[in-house]
Design a protein around this motif. Structure first.
Motif, PDB file in Angstrom:
ATOM      1  N   ARG A  80       0.809  -1.216   0.000  1.00 57.88           N
ATOM      2  CA  ARG A  80       0.000   0.000   0.000  1.00 57.88           C
ATOM      3  C   ARG A  80       0.845   1.271   0.000  1.00 57.88           C
ATOM      4  O   ARG A  80       0.311   2.379  -0.014  1.00 57.88           O
ATOM      5  CB  ARG A  80      -0.920   0.005   1.216  1.00 57.88           C
ATOM      6  CG  ARG A  80      -2.003  -1.056   1.179  1.00 57.88           C
ATOM      7  CD  ARG A  80      -2.841  -1.028   2.437  1.00 57.88           C
ATOM      8  NE  ARG A  80      -3.287   0.317   2.768  1.00 57.88           N
ATOM      9  CZ  ARG A  80      -3.933   0.638   3.887  1.00 57.88           C
ATOM     10  NH1 ARG A  80      -4.201  -0.310   4.782  1.00 57.88           N
ATOM     11  NH2 ARG A  80      -4.315   1.882   4.111  1.00 57.88           N
ATOM     12  N   GLY A  81       2.158   1.128   0.044  1.00 58.21           N
ATOM     13  CA  GLY A  81       3.019   2.302   0.049  1.00 58.21           C
ATOM     14  C   GLY A  81       3.148   2.967   1.400  1.00 58.21           C
ATOM     15  O   GLY A  81       3.449   4.158   1.485  1.00 58.21           O
ATOM     16  N   SER A 326       8.085  22.873  -3.191  1.00 58.90           N
ATOM     17  CA  SER A 326       7.313  21.654  -3.440  1.00 58.90           C
ATOM     18  C   SER A 326       8.235  20.470  -3.731  1.00 58.90           C
ATOM     19  O   SER A 326       9.246  20.592  -4.432  1.00 58.90           O
ATOM     20  CB  SER A 326       6.364  21.868  -4.617  1.00 58.90           C
ATOM     21  OG  SER A 326       5.385  22.818  -4.295  1.00 58.90           O
ATOM     22  N   ARG A 327       7.841  19.329  -3.176  1.00 54.64           N
ATOM     23  CA  ARG A 327       8.585  18.090  -3.374  1.00 54.64           C
ATOM     24  C   ARG A 327       7.605  16.988  -3.740  1.00 54.64           C
ATOM     25  O   ARG A 327       6.561  16.832  -3.101  1.00 54.64           O
ATOM     26  CB  ARG A 327       9.383  17.724  -2.126  1.00 54.64           C
ATOM     27  CG  ARG A 327      10.010  16.346  -2.156  1.00 54.64           C
ATOM     28  CD  ARG A 327      10.914  16.106  -0.949  1.00 54.64           C
ATOM     29  NE  ARG A 327      12.150  16.875  -1.048  1.00 54.64           N
ATOM     30  CZ  ARG A 327      13.135  16.816  -0.157  1.00 54.64           C
ATOM     31  NH1 ARG A 327      13.008  16.050   0.925  1.00 54.64           N
ATOM     32  NH2 ARG A 327      14.221  17.534  -0.318  1.00 54.64           N
ATOM     33  N   VAL A 328       7.936  16.214  -4.756  1.00 56.19           N
ATOM     34  CA  VAL A 328       7.134  15.064  -5.152  1.00 56.19           C
ATOM     35  C   VAL A 328       7.868  13.802  -4.721  1.00 56.19           C
ATOM     36  O   VAL A 328       9.063  13.645  -5.003  1.00 56.19           O
ATOM     37  CB  VAL A 328       6.903  15.032  -6.676  1.00 56.19           C
ATOM     38  CG1 VAL A 328       6.088  13.809  -7.076  1.00 56.19           C
ATOM     39  CG2 VAL A 328       6.226  16.311  -7.143  1.00 56.19           C
ATOM     40  N   THR A 329       7.173  12.929  -4.007  1.00 55.48           N
ATOM     41  CA  THR A 329       7.773  11.650  -3.626  1.00 55.48           C
ATOM     42  C   THR A 329       6.925  10.530  -4.201  1.00 55.48           C
ATOM     43  O   THR A 329       5.694  10.592  -4.183  1.00 55.48           O
ATOM     44  CB  THR A 329       7.860  11.490  -2.097  1.00 55.48           C
ATOM     45  OG1 THR A 329       6.561  11.226  -1.566  1.00 55.48           O
ATOM     46  CG2 THR A 329       8.436  12.732  -1.439  1.00 55.48           C
ATOM     47  N   ALA A 330       7.581   9.516  -4.719  1.00 57.42           N
ATOM     48  CA  ALA A 330       6.873   8.390  -5.334  1.00 57.42           C
ATOM     49  C   ALA A 330       7.480   7.077  -4.862  1.00 57.42           C
ATOM     50  O   ALA A 330       8.703   6.878  -4.951  1.00 57.42           O
ATOM     51  CB  ALA A 330       6.943   8.484  -6.853  1.00 57.42           C
ATOM     52  N   PHE A 331       6.635   6.196  -4.354  1.00 61.14           N
ATOM     53  CA  PHE A 331       7.033   4.831  -4.025  1.00 61.14           C
ATOM     54  C   PHE A 331       6.480   3.946  -5.129  1.00 61.14           C
ATOM     55  O   PHE A 331       5.278   3.981  -5.424  1.00 61.14           O
ATOM     56  CB  PHE A 331       6.469   4.429  -2.662  1.00 61.14           C
ATOM     57  CG  PHE A 331       6.861   3.047  -2.228  1.00 61.14           C
ATOM     58  CD1 PHE A 331       8.196   2.723  -2.025  1.00 61.14           C
ATOM     59  CD2 PHE A 331       5.908   2.068  -2.019  1.00 61.14           C
ATOM     60  CE1 PHE A 331       8.568   1.445  -1.623  1.00 61.14           C
ATOM     61  CE2 PHE A 331       6.264   0.792  -1.614  1.00 61.14           C
ATOM     62  CZ  PHE A 331       7.601   0.486  -1.412  1.00 61.14           C
ATOM     63  N   HIS A 332       7.352   3.166  -5.751  1.00 59.43           N
ATOM     64  CA  HIS A 332       6.927   2.460  -6.949  1.00 59.43           C
ATOM     65  C   HIS A 332       7.665   1.137  -7.100  1.00 59.43           C
ATOM     66  O   HIS A 332       8.654   0.866  -6.415  1.00 59.43           O
ATOM     67  CB  HIS A 332       7.160   3.338  -8.184  1.00 59.43           C
ATOM     68  CG  HIS A 332       8.554   3.896  -8.287  1.00 59.43           C
ATOM     69  ND1 HIS A 332       9.605   3.211  -8.835  1.00 59.43           N
ATOM     70  CD2 HIS A 332       9.057   5.101  -7.882  1.00 59.43           C
ATOM     71  CE1 HIS A 332      10.693   3.941  -8.777  1.00 59.43           C
ATOM     72  NE2 HIS A 332      10.398   5.109  -8.208  1.00 59.43           N
ATOM     73  N   HIS A 333       7.171   0.326  -8.009  1.00 56.10           N
ATOM     74  CA  HIS A 333       7.847  -0.923  -8.328  1.00 56.10           C
ATOM     75  C   HIS A 333       9.196  -0.621  -8.980  1.00 56.10           C
ATOM     76  O   HIS A 333       9.344   0.360  -9.717  1.00 56.10           O
ATOM     77  CB  HIS A 333       6.986  -1.783  -9.244  1.00 56.10           C
ATOM     78  CG  HIS A 333       5.749  -2.305  -8.577  1.00 56.10           C
ATOM     79  ND1 HIS A 333       5.759  -3.416  -7.761  1.00 56.10           N
ATOM     80  CD2 HIS A 333       4.473  -1.854  -8.588  1.00 56.10           C
ATOM     81  CE1 HIS A 333       4.533  -3.639  -7.299  1.00 56.10           C
ATOM     82  NE2 HIS A 333       3.732  -2.700  -7.785  1.00 56.10           N
TER      83      HIS A 333
END
Length: 399
Positions: A80-81, A326-333
């Motif tokens: 679920r990240g 601004s900061r973008v964070t991504a949890f991904h495969h």
């Protein structure tokens, strides 16, 4: 489906008593501690069993004020990240002190000796003479010059090894996964065992400091006991499941194991011969509880406010200085071209990248991107929509 959130209000839920010094990390004007919340931003716990608990869709992080995370459904959180933190080393000194105390006390039969003396409480004036006559049965051994085997040279194991050297013991350690930081802190006088069997065969005392996994479950069993010196003392302040208890009972009965000192008693353990059951006191000091609480809450706070990650058990460590923009964070495969897809979405919204980091851990990876420009709500909305459409993303945040 991926989810994207823009953090504004932050709610923290605690599932156990967390030291006030830890909760003080969350400023009252920016955080609310709400233990009745069904959907907080983050959860801080100690030993609470979360496996049957429903974890809300808004939860972004769970922090365990302690080292073990067996009470947390880590795999489900990863899917679920949700980042899961622990606090390695925060309680290391407390556990180390109890191991060293137990090492000396068990060698001198202190535990059984005190219990025997208390059994004389109805003997009146005869107690002194009975003590003098009976103490011969409690003659122990000194640890000086004996060999201590340390299995697992992490935060606790390294401290135990170093202190045992200061007590004039010979120390041999085994840890095929020793970290660089621990290696620097470990005395060079600790002997290196190339195999765990070498520790089993040479040590008079063995202390274990490894997590409970499929590979370590029942690592102390009939086969390994037979490799050890007769009368060996075994100390388990890590997890009860590391020891096959029926095999341990039989080894104690025939004297192959001289004593078993464990911080994880149960009914079976209480019926074993020559066992010292300790009521899970390894990390039970005021100092340890405060250290763990502060470390756990600081990690959550830093993640919620900046996206930086340290001491996660399911995400890779990743950190870049936070500028406040601004900061973008991504949890991904962890699949090819993910960074390109993320940066394309950012550039499609006419945003410049100021800094970024990408770290992987097994099948997953974590990417943080700092935006150079000030970003308005409309642009954030468009970015969120595009990020939602990226395949293989598990969760995304805009901070």
């Amino acid at each position: 489906m991926s989810t994207v959130t823009l953090d504004k209000v932050k709610t923290i839920k605690t599932l156990n008593h967390i030291a006030d010094s830890g909760l003080a990390v969350f400023e009252k004007d920016a955080y609310t501690i709400d233990n009745d919340s069904d959907n907080p931003d983050a959860i801080v716990a100690r030993s609470y069993n979360m496996h049957e608990m429903e974890i809300g869709d808004n939860v972004k992080a769970i922090s365990r004020a302690g080292a073990g995370v067996n009470n947390i459904p880590v795999d489900a959180c990863t899917e679920r990240g949700i980042v899961v933190f622990n606090t390695p080393g925060a309680n290391a000194n407390a556990v180390k002190e109890l191991v060293i105390t137990s090492l000396m006390a068990s060698s001198r039969n202190l535990f059984s000796g005190v219990e025997w003396v208390r059994s004389l409480q109805d003997e009146g004036d005869q107690v002194p003479s009975l003590v003098e006559a009976g103490k011969k049965q409690l003659v122990g051994s000194e640890i000086k010059g004996k060999t201590l085997g340390v299995i697992g040279l992490g935060a606790v194991g390294a401290l135990v090894a170093n202190d045992a050297l200061d007590l004039d013991m010979d120390v041999i350690g085994f840890d095929p996964f020793i970290s660089v930081n621990t290696a620097w802190e470990l005395s060079r006088n600790v002997g290196r065992a190339m195999t765990i069997e070498e520790v089993f065969a040479t040590a008079d005392y063995i202390t274990v400091h490894v997590p409970l996994t499929n590979d370590t479950k029942d690592m102390f069993n009939a086969e390994t006991f037979n490799v050890m010196k007769p009368g060996v003392h075994i100390f388990n302040f890590s997890r009860g499941g590391l020891v096959h208890e029926q095999d341990m009972a039989e080894a104690l009965e025939r004297g192959q194991v001289g004593k078993y000192i464990t911080d994880f008693p149960n009914e079976h353990v209480l019926n074993m011969k020559n066992t010292v059951p300790i009521p899970h006191l390894g990390a039970s000091t005021k100092e340890s509880e405060e250290n763990c609480a502060v470390m756990a809450t600081r990690q959550v706070k830093d993640f919620l406010e900046t996206g930086n990650i340290k001491n996660a058990v399911n995400f890779p460590d990743a950190s870049i200085p936070y500028t406040g923009k601004s900061r973008v964070t991504a949890f991904h495969h962890n699949v090819p071209n993910m960074v390109a897809r993320i940066t394309t979405a950012i550039s499609n919204n006419n945003l410049n990248i100021a800094d970024m980091i990408n770290r992987s851990r097994g099948d997953y990876a974590y990417t943080m991107v700092d935006i150079e420009d000030d970003v308005d709500e409309a642009t954030i909305s468009n970015l969120k929509e595009e990020m939602n459409g990226i395949q293989d993303i598990v969760s995304v945040r805009v901070i």
